[in-house]
Design a protein around this motif. Sequence first.
Motif, PDB file in Angstrom:
ATOM      1  N   MET A   1       3.366 -14.370  12.637  1.00 43.33           N
ATOM      2  CA  MET A   1       2.913 -13.491  11.524  1.00 43.33           C
ATOM      3  C   MET A   1       3.709 -11.704  12.091  1.00 43.33           C
ATOM      4  SD  MET A   1      -0.021 -12.669   9.615  1.00 43.33           S
ATOM      5  CE  MET A   1      -0.488 -14.358   9.145  1.00 43.33           C
ATOM      6  N   THR A   2       3.692 -11.018  10.546  1.00 44.97           N
ATOM      7  CA  THR A   2       4.931 -10.029  10.309  1.00 44.97           C
ATOM      8  C   THR A   2       4.110  -8.823  11.291  1.00 44.97           C
ATOM      9  OG1 THR A   2       6.474 -10.971   8.755  1.00 44.97           O
ATOM     10  CG2 THR A   2       5.922  -8.335   9.005  1.00 44.97           C
ATOM     11  N   GLY A   3       2.613  -8.837  11.142  1.00 41.90           N
ATOM     12  CA  GLY A   3       1.746  -7.554  11.638  1.00 41.90           C
ATOM     13  C   GLY A   3       0.392  -7.737  11.185  1.00 41.90           C
ATOM     14  N   ARG A   4      -0.259  -6.260  11.030  1.00 39.61           N
ATOM     15  CA  ARG A   4      -1.171  -5.734  10.452  1.00 39.61           C
ATOM     16  C   ARG A   4      -0.459  -5.519   8.887  1.00 39.61           C
ATOM     17  NH1 ARG A   4      -1.157  -0.131  12.810  1.00 39.61           N
ATOM     18  NH2 ARG A   4      -2.936  -0.429  10.729  1.00 39.61           N
ATOM     19  N   HIS A   5      -1.809  -5.955   8.066  1.00 44.48           N
ATOM     20  CA  HIS A   5      -1.674  -6.066   6.520  1.00 44.48           C
ATOM     21  C   HIS A   5      -2.709  -5.633   5.666  1.00 44.48           C
ATOM     22  CE1 HIS A   5      -2.404  -9.976   7.610  1.00 44.48           C
ATOM     23  NE2 HIS A   5      -3.045  -9.983   6.493  1.00 44.48           N
ATOM     24  N   ASP A   6      -2.837  -4.768   4.404  1.00 46.95           N
ATOM     25  CA  ASP A   6      -3.683  -4.597   3.775  1.00 46.95           C
ATOM     26  C   ASP A   6      -3.584  -6.300   2.672  1.00 46.95           C
ATOM     27  OD1 ASP A   6      -4.970  -2.800   5.527  1.00 46.95           O
ATOM     28  OD2 ASP A   6      -3.681  -1.238   4.506  1.00 46.95           O
ATOM     29  N   ALA A  40      -7.271 -16.072   0.968  1.00 46.56           N
ATOM     30  CA  ALA A  40      -5.920 -16.070   1.079  1.00 46.56           C
ATOM     31  C   ALA A  40      -5.488 -15.096   1.548  1.00 46.56           C
ATOM     32  CB  ALA A  40      -4.458 -16.270  -0.397  1.00 46.56           C
ATOM     33  N   VAL A  41      -6.317 -13.898   1.970  1.00 47.53           N
ATOM     34  CA  VAL A  41      -5.697 -12.778   2.570  1.00 47.53           C
ATOM     35  C   VAL A  41      -6.702 -12.505   3.697  1.00 47.53           C
ATOM     36  CG1 VAL A  41      -3.657 -11.742   1.464  1.00 47.53           C
ATOM     37  CG2 VAL A  41      -6.456 -11.622   1.200  1.00 47.53           C
ATOM     38  N   PRO A  42      -7.484 -13.753   4.923  1.00 49.08           N
ATOM     39  CA  PRO A  42      -8.755 -13.169   5.722  1.00 49.08           C
ATOM     40  C   PRO A  42      -8.044 -12.477   7.095  1.00 49.08           C
ATOM     41  CG  PRO A  42      -7.567 -15.747   6.289  1.00 49.08           C
ATOM     42  CD  PRO A  42      -6.994 -14.873   4.859  1.00 49.08           C
ATOM     43  N   GLY A  43      -6.803 -12.316   7.051  1.00 43.63           N
ATOM     44  CA  GLY A  43      -6.520 -11.387   7.834  1.00 43.63           C
ATOM     45  C   GLY A  43      -6.118  -9.826   7.580  1.00 43.63           C
ATOM     46  N   ALA A  44      -6.105  -9.592   6.655  1.00 45.50           N
ATOM     47  CA  ALA A  44      -6.042  -8.314   5.385  1.00 45.50           C
ATOM     48  C   ALA A  44      -7.287  -7.272   6.691  1.00 45.50           C
ATOM     49  CB  ALA A  44      -5.994  -8.122   4.346  1.00 45.50           C
ATOM     50  N   GLU A  45      -7.123  -6.187   7.123  1.00 44.85           N
ATOM     51  CA  GLU A  45      -7.411  -4.705   7.469  1.00 44.85           C
ATOM     52  C   GLU A  45      -8.516  -4.256   6.042  1.00 44.85           C
ATOM     53  OE1 GLU A  45      -5.177  -2.221  10.428  1.00 44.85           O
ATOM     54  OE2 GLU A  45      -4.080  -3.916  11.125  1.00 44.85           O
ATOM     55  N   ARG A  46      -7.988  -4.274   5.262  1.00 48.90           N
ATOM     56  CA  ARG A  46      -8.830  -4.228   4.121  1.00 48.90           C
ATOM     57  C   ARG A  46      -8.316  -4.842   2.739  1.00 48.90           C
ATOM     58  NH1 ARG A  46      -7.718   2.142   3.304  1.00 48.90           N
ATOM     59  NH2 ARG A  46      -8.953   3.057   5.355  1.00 48.90           N
ATOM     60  N   LEU A  47      -9.245  -5.441   2.191  1.00 45.29           N
ATOM     61  CA  LEU A  47      -8.959  -5.594   0.776  1.00 45.29           C
ATOM     62  C   LEU A  47      -9.488  -4.651  -0.172  1.00 45.29           C
ATOM     63  CD1 LEU A  47      -8.714  -8.474  -0.890  1.00 45.29           C
ATOM     64  CD2 LEU A  47     -11.521  -8.818  -0.428  1.00 45.29           C
ATOM     65  N   ILE A  48      -7.803  -4.444  -1.046  1.00 44.08           N
ATOM     66  CA  ILE A  48      -8.145  -3.309  -2.288  1.00 44.08           C
ATOM     67  C   ILE A  48      -8.303  -4.156  -3.812  1.00 44.08           C
ATOM     68  CG2 ILE A  48      -6.888  -1.838  -2.920  1.00 44.08           C
ATOM     69  CD1 ILE A  48      -5.897  -1.168  -0.024  1.00 44.08           C
ATOM     70  N   VAL A  49      -9.253  -3.944  -4.160  1.00 46.18           N
ATOM     71  CA  VAL A  49      -9.106  -4.788  -5.568  1.00 46.18           C
ATOM     72  C   VAL A  49      -9.043  -3.184  -6.984  1.00 46.18           C
ATOM     73  CG1 VAL A  49     -10.263  -6.313  -7.076  1.00 46.18           C
ATOM     74  CG2 VAL A  49     -10.242  -6.545  -4.520  1.00 46.18           C
ATOM     75  N   HIS A 102       0.336 -19.916   2.798  1.00 48.46           N
ATOM     76  CA  HIS A 102       1.366 -19.499   1.946  1.00 48.46           C
ATOM     77  C   HIS A 102       1.357 -17.756   2.213  1.00 48.46           C
ATOM     78  CE1 HIS A 102      -0.401 -23.030  -1.176  1.00 48.46           C
ATOM     79  NE2 HIS A 102       1.079 -23.089  -0.418  1.00 48.46           N
ATOM     80  N   VAL A 103       0.321 -16.787   2.085  1.00 49.74           N
ATOM     81  CA  VAL A 103       0.696 -15.789   2.657  1.00 49.74           C
ATOM     82  C   VAL A 103       1.034 -15.487   3.447  1.00 49.74           C
ATOM     83  CG1 VAL A 103      -0.745 -13.496   3.614  1.00 49.74           C
ATOM     84  CG2 VAL A 103      -1.262 -15.084   1.121  1.00 49.74           C
ATOM     85  N   SER A 104       0.914 -16.694   4.972  1.00 48.90           N
ATOM     86  CA  SER A 104       1.114 -16.162   6.116  1.00 48.90           C
ATOM     87  C   SER A 104       2.900 -16.797   6.297  1.00 48.90           C
ATOM     88  CB  SER A 104       0.665 -16.585   6.888  1.00 48.90           C
ATOM     89  OG  SER A 104      -0.612 -17.198   7.675  1.00 48.90           O
ATOM     90  N   ALA A 105       2.918 -17.683   5.147  1.00 45.97           N
ATOM     91  CA  ALA A 105       4.848 -17.847   5.316  1.00 45.97           C
ATOM     92  C   ALA A 105       5.417 -16.078   4.152  1.00 45.97           C
ATOM     93  CB  ALA A 105       4.938 -18.911   4.335  1.00 45.97           C
ATOM     94  N   LEU A 106       5.007 -15.927   4.082  1.00 48.45           N
ATOM     95  CA  LEU A 106       5.181 -14.852   2.955  1.00 48.45           C
ATOM     96  C   LEU A 106       5.494 -13.459   3.899  1.00 48.45           C
ATOM     97  CD1 LEU A 106       3.634 -14.302  -0.137  1.00 48.45           C
ATOM     98  CD2 LEU A 106       5.846 -14.675   0.122  1.00 48.45           C
TER      99      LEU A 106
END
Length: 189
Positions: A1-6, A40-49, A102-106
Amino acid sequence: MTGRHDACILAGGLARRLGGRDKPGLHVGGRPLVERVAAAVPGAERLIVVGSRRPGLPGAIFLCEDPPGGGPVPALRAGMTEVAAPWVVLLAADLPFLTAEHVSALLDAAGTGAVLVDEDGRQQWLAGVWRTAELARALARYEGRSLHGLLAPLAPARLRLPGAPWFDCDTPEDLRRARSSEPGTPAQA
């Protein structure tokens, strides 16, 4: 995985083709669309809506674009004010078949960025991953209203993935297809 993400989910809009209904709150598979996308983004440090507050998204940061209903570029500008991680996953709130895989692949494919492409090879600008610093620089100098105009010059990797993760619910027919499909695969037209 690329790394830390929001993750920045654009959940506003007027949903004209759905008669002005609350599109992110429409249910597919027993869950509101926006909650399916957030899952689909369980690894996000922040979830911004960027959109209305939702009770099913505890811990999310909710913002509104200026002007309200101004479109995806103002919504992205609003969301980017809260992005702190080196990568940002940019998603529409109406992607019923998007998964964490899918998000991991991106994330794995991203150089400056990566976007999903549909079965016709069209980039889906609200299903992608971007290097935060690059996206912020592009936004700072961009005066247009089109996500294509903003994001295409960043030359993202283009990913075609199985399971139609790019499929969105813009019309009543799209919503029917999503509701009648097996998880992960839209019904055939």
